[in-house]
Design an enzyme around this catalytic site. Structure first.
Site, mmCIF file in Angstrom:
data_model
loop_
_atom_site.group_PDB
_atom_site.id
_atom_site.type_symbol
_atom_site.label_atom_id
_atom_site.label_comp_id
_atom_site.label_asym_id
_atom_site.label_seq_id
_atom_site.Cartn_x
_atom_site.Cartn_y
_atom_site.Cartn_z
ATOM 1 N N LYS A 14 76.169 70.260 89.418
ATOM 2 C CA LYS A 14 74.914 70.582 88.713
ATOM 3 C C LYS A 14 75.191 71.006 87.266
ATOM 4 O O LYS A 14 74.556 70.519 86.334
ATOM 5 C CB LYS A 14 74.160 71.712 89.445
ATOM 6 C CG LYS A 14 73.767 71.363 90.877
ATOM 7 C CD LYS A 14 72.932 72.458 91.540
ATOM 8 C CE LYS A 14 73.661 73.760 91.814
ATOM 9 N NZ LYS A 14 74.769 73.661 92.802
ATOM 10 N N ARG A 89 65.867 77.407 94.982
ATOM 11 C CA ARG A 89 66.803 77.378 96.103
ATOM 12 C C ARG A 89 66.109 77.641 97.430
ATOM 13 O O ARG A 89 66.765 77.614 98.476
ATOM 14 C CB ARG A 89 67.853 78.471 95.909
ATOM 15 C CG ARG A 89 69.089 78.032 95.182
ATOM 16 C CD ARG A 89 69.990 79.242 95.022
ATOM 17 N NE ARG A 89 71.379 78.912 95.157
ATOM 18 C CZ ARG A 89 72.158 78.548 94.131
ATOM 19 N NH1 ARG A 89 71.675 78.425 92.933
ATOM 20 N NH2 ARG A 89 73.426 78.285 94.344
ATOM 21 N N ARG A 128 88.599 75.017 91.280
ATOM 22 C CA ARG A 128 88.006 75.774 90.191
ATOM 23 C C ARG A 128 88.338 77.262 90.326
ATOM 24 O O ARG A 128 88.598 77.952 89.348
ATOM 25 C CB ARG A 128 86.491 75.580 90.143
ATOM 26 C CG ARG A 128 85.880 76.190 88.870
ATOM 27 C CD ARG A 128 84.389 75.987 88.796
ATOM 28 N NE ARG A 128 83.725 76.646 89.907
ATOM 29 C CZ ARG A 128 82.436 76.547 90.156
ATOM 30 N NH1 ARG A 128 81.666 75.801 89.381
ATOM 31 N NH2 ARG A 128 81.900 77.176 91.173
ATOM 32 N N ARG A 145 78.431 80.080 101.345
ATOM 33 C CA ARG A 145 77.503 79.433 100.400
ATOM 34 C C ARG A 145 77.024 78.090 100.965
ATOM 35 O O ARG A 145 75.858 77.714 100.790
ATOM 36 C CB ARG A 145 78.194 79.218 99.042
ATOM 37 C CG ARG A 145 78.364 80.506 98.237
ATOM 38 C CD ARG A 145 79.493 80.425 97.232
ATOM 39 N NE ARG A 145 79.231 79.503 96.130
ATOM 40 C CZ ARG A 145 80.180 79.042 95.316
ATOM 41 N NH1 ARG A 145 81.447 79.402 95.482
ATOM 42 N NH2 ARG A 145 79.857 78.221 94.334
HETATM 43 P P1 AP5 Z 1 79.938 72.240 88.837
HETATM 44 O O1 AP5 Z 1 79.359 71.314 87.845
HETATM 45 O O2 AP5 Z 1 80.304 73.600 88.404
HETATM 46 O O3 AP5 Z 1 79.024 72.299 90.140
HETATM 47 P P2 AP5 Z 1 77.766 73.190 90.451
HETATM 48 O O4 AP5 Z 1 76.897 72.368 91.330
HETATM 49 O O5 AP5 Z 1 77.193 73.730 89.188
HETATM 50 O O6 AP5 Z 1 78.492 74.320 91.311
HETATM 51 P P3 AP5 Z 1 78.239 75.869 91.365
HETATM 52 O O7 AP5 Z 1 79.414 76.449 92.060
HETATM 53 O O8 AP5 Z 1 77.875 76.406 90.024
HETATM 54 O O9 AP5 Z 1 76.997 75.904 92.308
HETATM 55 P P4 AP5 Z 1 76.347 77.084 93.054
HETATM 56 O O10 AP5 Z 1 75.034 76.549 93.401
HETATM 57 O O11 AP5 Z 1 77.185 77.601 94.154
HETATM 58 O O12 AP5 Z 1 76.380 78.274 91.964
HETATM 59 P P5 AP5 Z 1 75.271 78.986 91.082
HETATM 60 O O13 AP5 Z 1 75.972 79.447 89.880
HETATM 61 O O14 AP5 Z 1 74.065 78.160 90.938
HETATM 62 O O15 AP5 Z 1 81.217 71.514 89.461
HETATM 63 C C1 AP5 Z 1 82.050 72.196 90.374
HETATM 64 C C2 AP5 Z 1 83.515 71.791 90.116
HETATM 65 O O16 AP5 Z 1 83.668 70.419 90.426
HETATM 66 C C3 AP5 Z 1 83.943 71.956 88.646
HETATM 67 O O17 AP5 Z 1 85.253 72.399 88.591
HETATM 68 C C4 AP5 Z 1 83.796 70.533 88.076
HETATM 69 O O18 AP5 Z 1 84.686 70.298 87.020
HETATM 70 C C5 AP5 Z 1 84.102 69.686 89.294
HETATM 71 N N1 AP5 Z 1 83.369 68.391 89.297
HETATM 72 C C6 AP5 Z 1 82.086 68.181 88.920
HETATM 73 N N2 AP5 Z 1 81.742 66.889 89.093
HETATM 74 C C7 AP5 Z 1 82.851 66.271 89.615
HETATM 75 C C8 AP5 Z 1 83.125 64.924 90.020
HETATM 76 N N3 AP5 Z 1 82.202 63.943 89.923
HETATM 77 N N4 AP5 Z 1 84.351 64.657 90.522
HETATM 78 C C9 AP5 Z 1 85.297 65.641 90.637
HETATM 79 N N5 AP5 Z 1 85.106 66.923 90.263
HETATM 80 C C10 AP5 Z 1 83.881 67.249 89.761
HETATM 81 O O19 AP5 Z 1 74.896 80.246 91.992
HETATM 82 C C11 AP5 Z 1 75.841 81.237 92.297
HETATM 83 C C12 AP5 Z 1 75.206 82.328 93.149
HETATM 84 O O20 AP5 Z 1 74.165 82.985 92.405
HETATM 85 C C13 AP5 Z 1 74.512 81.880 94.451
HETATM 86 O O21 AP5 Z 1 75.432 81.764 95.507
HETATM 87 C C14 AP5 Z 1 73.497 82.994 94.656
HETATM 88 O O22 AP5 Z 1 74.107 84.131 95.193
HETATM 89 C C15 AP5 Z 1 73.059 83.316 93.241
HETATM 90 N N6 AP5 Z 1 71.875 82.531 92.800
HETATM 91 C C16 AP5 Z 1 71.853 81.616 91.791
HETATM 92 N N7 AP5 Z 1 70.629 81.062 91.670
HETATM 93 C C17 AP5 Z 1 69.864 81.632 92.629
HETATM 94 C C18 AP5 Z 1 68.512 81.444 93.032
HETATM 95 N N8 AP5 Z 1 67.710 80.555 92.423
HETATM 96 N N9 AP5 Z 1 68.056 82.195 94.076
HETATM 97 C C19 AP5 Z 1 68.845 83.094 94.696
HETATM 98 N N10 AP5 Z 1 70.141 83.310 94.368
HETATM 99 C C20 AP5 Z 1 70.648 82.584 93.350
HETATM 100 MG MG MG Z 2 76.835 75.685 88.431
#
Ligand code: AP5
Ligand code: MG
Length: 190
Positions: A14, A89, A128, A145
């Site tokens: 994402k 979410r 990562r 998660r």
């Molecule tokens: P990346 O692009 O970072 O993926 P991402 O989908 O952004 O992953 P996140 O870990 O950020 O998602 P998340 O939903 O767990 O975290 P968030 O911060 O939203 O890519 C991941 C890795 O893969 C990178 O190293 C990248 O380089 C690699 N990669 C990408 N594309 C690739 C490809 N095609 N091939 C190979 N490698 C690739 O949320 C974190 C926490 O915050 C949640 O758990 C929750 O506790 C809280 N939170 C956030 N939003 C909310 C909400 N709306 N409601 C309630 N709690 C929330």
């Molecule tokens: Mg992210």
């Protein structure tokens, strides 16, 4: 106004693909995970609340999250539109986002689902975790998660299908190919 929801499991890309979408369409990027990590870094009360939940792979309560999102949206001026990364979410968050946008005479243009198999997500996030040390990128928390995603977030696919906004993207493989598929999906909803 172009409002894109980028959707998918933890590690599905994402954040990575949001950067490219922002560059191509000149959108504002709201990543709720980045907002929360910023609050944790600043040591605010919200940050302390968020840290306890994030470290256990749990979601921040809807009411709090919706309030945060609304204030981020209100802070934008002269926006061409927004990419929503990590929000909504839950079904409650999706309904709240629609209401907030409708109040502003807008709607979600497209919901982009990045689909990646779980074993690949685990490999990406562990890598990562070793490189950047995000506190929730350890095996135990990643597993939690993924369960939370399957139970609380994945049902939004059907919600957005019913709303006519859902676009499926194979999120495995080359970054350029995935981005090209995303652009094609966005254009199909314009
Ligand atoms: P990346 O692009 O970072 O993926 P991402 O989908 O952004 O992953 P996140 O870990 O950020 O998602 P998340 O939903 O767990 O975290 P968030 O911060 O939203 O890519 C991941 C890795 O893969 C990178 O190293 C990248 O380089 C690699 N990669 C990408 N594309 C690739 C490809 N095609 N091939 C190979 N490698 C690739 O949320 C974190 C926490 O915050 C949640 O758990 C929750 O506790 C809280 N939170 C956030 N939003 C909310 C909400 N709306 N409601 C309630 N709690 C929330
Ligand atoms: Mg992210």
């Amino acid at each position: 106004m172009l409002n894109i929801v980028i959707f998918g499991a933890p590690g599905s890309g994402k954040g990575t693909q949001s950067e490219r979408i922002v560059e191509k369409y000149g959108l504002d990027h709201i990543s709720t995970g980045d907002v929360l990590r910023g609050e944790i870094a600043k040591g605010t009360e919200l940050g302390n609340t968020a840290k306890a939940l994030i470290d256990h792979g749990q979601l921040i309560p809807d009411e709090l999250m919706i309030e945060i999102l609304a204030s981020k949206l209100d802070a934008l001026t002269e926006s061409k539109g927004v990419i929503f990364d990590g929000f909504p979410r839950t079904i409650a968050q999706a309904g709240a986002l629609k209401a907030m946008l409708n109040e502003r005479g807008q709607d979600v243009t497209a919901m982009i689902e990045l689909d990646v198999p779980e074993d690949e997500l685990m490999v990406r996030l562990l890598k990562r975790g070793q490189e950047s040390g995000r506190a929730d990128d350890n095996e135990e928390t990643i597993k939690k998660r993924l369960v939370v995603y399957a139970q609380q977030t994945a049902p939004l696919k059907d919600w957005y299908k019913n709303d006519g906004k859902h676009c499926y993207i194979n999120g495995s493989g080359e970054l350029d190919r995935i981005f090209a598929d995303i652009v094609e999906a966005i254009e199909s909803k314009l």
